[in-house]
Enzyme design. Structure first.
Site, PDB file in Angstrom:
ATOM      1  N   GLU A  96     -10.004   4.098   5.977  1.00 16.07           N
ATOM      2  CA  GLU A  96      -9.202   4.581   7.106  1.00 16.07           C
ATOM      3  C   GLU A  96     -10.025   5.354   8.135  1.00 16.07           C
ATOM      4  OE1 GLU A  96      -6.607   3.258   7.769  1.00 16.07           O
ATOM      5  OE2 GLU A  96      -5.795   2.524   5.877  1.00 16.07           O
ATOM      6  N   HIS A 123      -9.634  -3.741   9.807  1.00 17.01           N
ATOM      7  CA  HIS A 123      -9.537  -3.565   8.352  1.00 17.01           C
ATOM      8  C   HIS A 123      -9.981  -4.815   7.591  1.00 17.01           C
ATOM      9  CE1 HIS A 123      -7.978   0.316   7.306  1.00 17.01           C
ATOM     10  NE2 HIS A 123      -6.814   0.199   7.924  1.00 17.01           N
ATOM     11  N   GLU A 179      -5.726  -2.807  12.585  1.00 17.99           N
ATOM     12  CA  GLU A 179      -5.405  -3.667  11.438  1.00 17.99           C
ATOM     13  C   GLU A 179      -6.392  -4.825  11.353  1.00 17.99           C
ATOM     14  OE1 GLU A 179      -3.517  -2.120   9.569  1.00 17.99           O
ATOM     15  OE2 GLU A 179      -2.650  -0.803  11.093  1.00 17.99           O
ATOM     16  N   GLU A 193       0.850  -1.183   0.000  1.00 20.07           N
ATOM     17  CA  GLU A 193       0.000   0.000   0.000  1.00 20.07           C
ATOM     18  C   GLU A 193       0.897   1.250   0.000  1.00 20.07           C
ATOM     19  OE1 GLU A 193      -2.762   0.444   3.255  1.00 20.07           O
ATOM     20  OE2 GLU A 193      -3.847   2.015   2.219  1.00 20.07           O
ATOM     21  N   GLY A 197       3.026   2.595  10.880  1.00 19.29           N
ATOM     22  CA  GLY A 197       2.711   1.811  12.072  1.00 19.29           C
ATOM     23  C   GLY A 197       2.517   0.333  11.785  1.00 19.29           C
ATOM     24  N   ALA A 198       1.628   0.033  10.851  1.00 18.92           N
ATOM     25  CA  ALA A 198       1.318  -1.358  10.560  1.00 18.92           C
ATOM     26  C   ALA A 198       0.517  -1.436   9.269  1.00 18.92           C
ATOM     27  CB  ALA A 198       0.504  -1.972  11.694  1.00 18.92           C
ATOM     28  N   MET A 199       0.396  -2.650   8.739  1.00 21.82           N
ATOM     29  CA  MET A 199      -0.283  -2.834   7.452  1.00 21.82           C
ATOM     30  C   MET A 199      -1.168  -4.063   7.468  1.00 21.82           C
ATOM     31  SD  MET A 199      -0.813  -1.685   4.475  1.00 21.82           S
ATOM     32  CE  MET A 199      -2.015  -2.531   3.458  1.00 21.82           C
ATOM     33  N   GLU A 200      -2.398  -3.863   6.980  1.00 19.73           N
ATOM     34  CA  GLU A 200      -3.463  -4.860   7.132  1.00 19.73           C
ATOM     35  C   GLU A 200      -3.503  -5.925   6.036  1.00 19.73           C
ATOM     36  OE1 GLU A 200      -3.989  -1.553   6.284  1.00 19.73           O
ATOM     37  OE2 GLU A 200      -5.579  -1.391   4.787  1.00 19.73           O
ATOM     38  N   ASN A 201      -2.382  -6.286   5.401  1.00 21.29           N
ATOM     39  CA  ASN A 201      -2.388  -7.305   4.353  1.00 21.29           C
ATOM     40  C   ASN A 201      -3.254  -8.495   4.751  1.00 21.29           C
ATOM     41  OD1 ASN A 201      -0.063  -5.809   3.268  1.00 21.29           O
ATOM     42  ND2 ASN A 201       1.005  -6.724   5.000  1.00 21.29           N
TER      43      ASN A 201
HETATM   44  N1  TRP Z   1      -3.133   0.962   5.679  1.00 25.51           N
HETATM   45  C1  TRP Z   1      -2.232   1.129   6.766  1.00 25.51           C
HETATM   46  C2  TRP Z   1      -3.075   1.377   8.006  1.00 25.51           C
HETATM   47  O1  TRP Z   1      -3.634   2.398   8.187  1.00 25.51           O
HETATM   48  C3  TRP Z   1      -1.265   2.232   6.661  1.00 25.51           C
HETATM   49  C4  TRP Z   1      -0.334   2.294   5.506  1.00 25.51           C
HETATM   50  C5  TRP Z   1      -0.508   2.928   4.341  1.00 25.51           C
HETATM   51  C6  TRP Z   1       0.991   1.899   5.484  1.00 25.51           C
HETATM   52  N2  TRP Z   1       0.646   2.941   3.604  1.00 25.51           N
HETATM   53  C7  TRP Z   1       1.566   2.308   4.301  1.00 25.51           C
HETATM   54  C8  TRP Z   1       1.747   1.215   6.397  1.00 25.51           C
HETATM   55  C9  TRP Z   1       2.907   2.107   4.002  1.00 25.51           C
HETATM   56  C10 TRP Z   1       3.060   1.000   6.093  1.00 25.51           C
HETATM   57  C11 TRP Z   1       3.644   1.451   4.943  1.00 25.51           C
HETATM   58  O2  TRP Z   1      -3.277   0.547   8.791  1.00 25.51           O
HETATM   59 ZN    ZN Z   2      -5.649   1.779   8.522  1.00 26.71          ZN
END
Ligand code: TRP
Ligand code: ZN
Length: 860
Positions: A324, A305, A302, A125, A265-269
């Site tokens: 978001e 999401h 996350e 993302e 912070g983190a990513m919701e893959n």
């Molecule tokens: N989608 C993620 C969240 O809000 C945030 C996110 C967007 C992100 N781009 C990113 C995290 C790039 C890490 C790196 O939870």
């Molecule tokens: Zn998010």
């Protein structure tokens, strides 16, 4: 503007559905640090059923070959540009196979496939998948993904991707081949791959309908003990989403990987979250109460999401707030239910009043649904996230809990498995409740902070109380004309010792509301911060003190004290300018004295009331911020409170005996109040022993850090000694050392400029690691206004140099760090010149799109 368009800014109004889509993706990675081999096979289908030209996105890729339906293509039958792979004559239905070579080791931007401490991981993302392969890298293309990973079994025992593991085979050469299948069609931004040698903390969760889900936390070796809190938080989040929204998890496994090198912070893959390790790892000796809080909230975010973002995703990136804003609202509700609703709300209000109002007032102002974007990464903002959550909260306020839930149910019923828009969300809310939300949707289109002016009048004869309310939004950098918005205004009328609640709906520029009351009431306006606006109402000091005592709503009570302080700030600056001494009013001191003598039942709330607002909070009320005056005034207030109430601080401190550490609401509250007392005590002589005692004898990071922070803020002589000890103790634990980096960089004395140089030369510092860079320079500009805005402009120069250096390493991080330089119009004449000049120098360089978009806008 002309270069902005030559750099191809995208517009919401230009949205077109894709001409081709990809239904199935099969990726095979043979991992190698400098030459990873990727084979990507796509089932491509034309939307119209006609042949045409297929244009795939791609960046910094080494394309080895292209095959169509098993036939290798000649290099002259397709075209490769810096950002695209163009395939003319694409049949209506075909299988496309690409071979690509990747260099994860050279990837310092941390987008696409990269290495974090020797482990492979991905970040896709918003538009990072195009750094892995040529693709239709847009969220409205949803495909089923199958992922093969082939890597040395000894070095990389964990080979992870989205979905379920369907096979794992040891190859004769010592490598392992695993295959993951994700049954849920998804956009490419939710793809993830991780390969490494981790410790794994396992748990499980049984959903309401009886499905067993394996929970797996992958962390650096030796850190397993620090992952328990995150695991328990995840279970709480899973249960909460079932109870609050009827939403269950949908795969057999939910994995979380903690990495040190991460942009956010983190990513919701899907099924495989990747987290910044600071939002996973915690134990009492290394993490503070705030760290624990953040972990629970981000784990929740996350996880939530999975439905708001993954099962229902965004049609295009302009709709980012669809997932978001809504997911922040959901994580806020979760945190409120896990702890104190009032304190959580106060935190959210602080974020809006400081960072979000500042963004609205600056060159990057945009609606929660932006209309034009050059670099999407620049729009992961407090506006899209936090103001977005406020907009969702207003819907919740207007429709009520049950109505909101009906809208959510309809939203999922209509759109599960789809890529949709913010309008689709509002329509679901509207249709489920039979209520016209046309006017409300303006919140999605309009940027800027509405000003709400209120006048009151009491007619004693008619026993009528009138409120005249006016709303006005000034033009912003991106949008000159503004229209009135629908504002839900929560109100309490305090009279006869009672509180009468109302919810007003303001829909016009100007409106009058009349109330029948038998005596003149005090209005508590905008209770619970029911709309993200700036309120103007002439309160008297005694009215504010009364609200602080008698209002039902905790946020309003806290807010009354905030307003009292804002009044003191203005008065103290006036006094300073005329050379007079400024003494805090007796009523305020008396209020504090009573509060200290008899803290409220809620100690954490008491702590909030006893805290003088921070610099950024008071700064926001000025169009032109008198930085050094504010710093001086706030320091002076703390000094006055410290000396005048010294015995009270001591007694209160001593009454709060520390218990063995637990991260538990009452314990957290007690520590918070104790820290506030300690902070004041650090301003008076004779506190050395107490500070030293707490630093040496407490059994947790929260209390130790409170000592260091108190010494820092009061420039206490103990600071250097304790900091040296702390550095020694935690030198091998970068996550904890970041706290030391931040404290060092926020020391409010001119020695900090030498310190900054020493910090970047520290063996544990790395320009490649965003956590380190943010720990030092983020803290410098956020927590050290005095030195960041030093009169000689040195603070600006230092940050500008860092931004430029970072732009060649990691543009996303560079573009975040540049933020405080952009708002030059908010500062006094000398600063304006200095800031403008560093920005102009920057603009003359060859900048990334990330940085270019922001710097060029700021100089417009
Ligand atoms: N989608 C993620 C969240 O809000 C945030 C996110 C967007 C992100 N781009 C990113 C995290 C790039 C890490 C790196 O939870
Ligand atoms: Zn998010």
């Amino acid at each position: 503007m002309s270069e902005l368009s030559s750099r191809q800014a995208k517009k919401l109004s230009d949205y077109k559905a894709p001409e081709f889509t990809i239904t199935d993706v099969e990726l095979s990675f043979e991992l190698s640090p400098e030459a990873t081999a990727l084979t990507a096979v796509y089932q491509v289908v034309s939307a119209s059923g006609k042949a045409g030209t297929l244009i795939l996105d791609g960046q910094e890729l080494k394309l080895l070959s292209v095959s169509l339906d098993g036939q290798l293509l000649n290099a002259d039958s397709y075209q490769v540009t810096a950002e695209q792979l163009i395939l003319p004559g694409m049949p209506a239905k075909a299988q496309l196979e690409l071979k690509i070579e990747l260099n994860p080791k050279a990837n310092t931007a941390l987008e696409g496939l990269y290495l974090s401490n020797g482990a492979y991981c991905t970040q896709c993302e918003a538009e990072g998948f195009r750094r892995i392969s040529y693709y239709l890298d847009r969220p409205d293309v949803l495909a089923r993904f199958t992922t093969h990973i082939i890597a040395d079994d000894n070095t990389y025992p964990a080979l992870l991707s989205n979905g379920n593991l369907v096979s794992s085979t040891l190859l004769p050469d010592g490598r392992r081949h695993v295959t993951w299948v994700d049954p849920f069609p998804k956009p490419s931004y939710l793809f993830a791959l991780v390969a490494g040698d981790f410790d794994c903390l396992k748990g499980s969760y049984t959903t309401g309908s009886g499905r067993e889900v394996a929970l797996e936390f992958y962390v650096d070796k030796g850190n397993k003990q620090r992952a328990h809190f995150a695991l328990e938080s995840l279970k709480r989040a899973m249960l909460w989403d079932e109870q609050s929204f009827g939403l269950e998890y949908d795969l057999d496994v939910y994995m979380v990987v903690a990495v040190d090198f991460f942009n956010m912070g983190a990513m919701e893959n899907k099924g495989l979250n990747v987290f910044n390790s600071k939002y996973v790892l915690a134990d009492q000796s290394s993490a503070t109460d705030t760290d624990f809080f953040n972990i629970e909230s981000i784990i929740g975010h996350e996880y939530f999401h999975n439905w708001t973002g993954n099962r229902v995703t965004c049609r295009d990136w302009f709709q980012l707030s669809l997932k978001e804003g809504l997911t922040v609202f959901r994580d806020q509700q979760f945190s409120a239910d896990m702890g104190s609703a009032t304190l959580n709300r106060i935190d959210a209000v602080k974020t809006i009043r400081t960072a979000q109002f500042a963004e609205d007032a600056g060159p990057m102002a945009h609606p929660i649904r932006p209309q034009q974007v050059l670099e999407m990464n620049n729009f992961y903002t407090v506006t899209v996230y936090d103001k977005g959550a406020e907009v969702i909260r207003m819907l919740h306020t207007l429709l009520g809990q049950a109505g909101f839930r009906k809208g959510m149910d309809l939203y999922f019923k209509r759109h599960d498995g789809q890529a949709v828009t913010c309008d689709d969300f509002v329509s679901a809310m509207q249709d489920a409740n039979g209520r016209d939300l046309t006017l409300f949707s303006r919140w999605y289109q309009q940027s800027g902070t509405p000003q709400l002016k209120v006048h009151s009048h009491y007619d004693a004869k008619k026993r009528e109380f009138k409120l005249l309310m006016q709303q006005h939004t000034a033009g912003t950098a991106d949008q000159a004309e503004k229209l009135p918005l629908l504002l839900p205004v929560r109100l309490e009328l305090l009279a006869e010792g009672k509180s009468y609640p109302y919810l007003l709906e303001m829909t016009e520029a100007e409106q009058e509301f009349t109330f029948a009351v038998s005596q003149k009431p005090i209005p508590v306006l905008l209770a619970d911060f029911s709309a993200p606006v700036k309120l103007h109402y002439q309160y008297q000091m005694d009215e504010l003190l009364l609200i602080a005592r008698d209002a039902k709503d905790g946020v309003a009570r806290w807010d009354a004290i905030q307003q009292l302080w804002q009044m003191q700030v203005i008065a103290a600056i006036d006094a300073k300018n005329t050379g007079a001494e400024y003494l805090l009013p007796g009523e305020l001191l008396e209020f504090y004295r009573q509060l200290l003598a008899k803290p409220l039942e809620d100690l954490a709330f008491t702590a909030e009331l006893l805290t003088v607002p921070g610099y950024d909070m008071v700064a926001e009320q000025f169009d032109e911020i008198p930085v050094q005056d504010l710093v001086w005034v706030l320091q002076n207030f703390q000094q006055q409170l410290a000396t005048k109430l010294v015995e009270q601080w001591r007694l209160c401190y001593k009454s709060l005996h520390p218990a063995a550490y637990q991260y538990q609401e009452q314990h957290v509250a007690k520590r918070a109040l104790r820290s506030v007392c300690l902070q004041y005590l650090a301003f008076v002589v004779g506190s050395d022993e107490l500070l030293r005692q707490q630093y040496q004898h407490s059994d947790n990071m929260t209390d130790q850090l409170a000592v260091l922070r108190s010494c820092r803020t009061a420039s206490h002589p103990l600071f250097a000694e304790l900091m040296a000890d702390f550095e020694q103790r935690w030198n091998n634990d970068v996550l904890v050392l970041d706290k030391w980096f931040s404290l060092s960089a926020s020391y409010p004395q001119s020695s900090v400029f030498d310190t900054l140089e020493q910090l970047t030369a520290h063996p544990q510092f790395s320009w490649q690691n965003p956590n380190r860079v943010r720990a030092v320079f983020g803290a410098f500009y956020q927590q050290n206004p005095q030195m960041f805005h030093s009169a000689d402009g040195k603070g600006y120069q230092v940050l500008a140099d860092v931004v430029l250096k970072m732009d060649s390493i990691n543009p996303q991080v560079a573009a975040r760090l540049v933020t405080p330089l952009l708002s030059w119009k908010r500062y006094q004449a000398q600063s304006q010149l200095q800031l403008k000049s560093v920005l102009q120098t920057m603009l003359a360089k060859d900048l990334s799109d990330d940085l270019y978009e922001k710097v060029s806008k700021s100089l417009n």
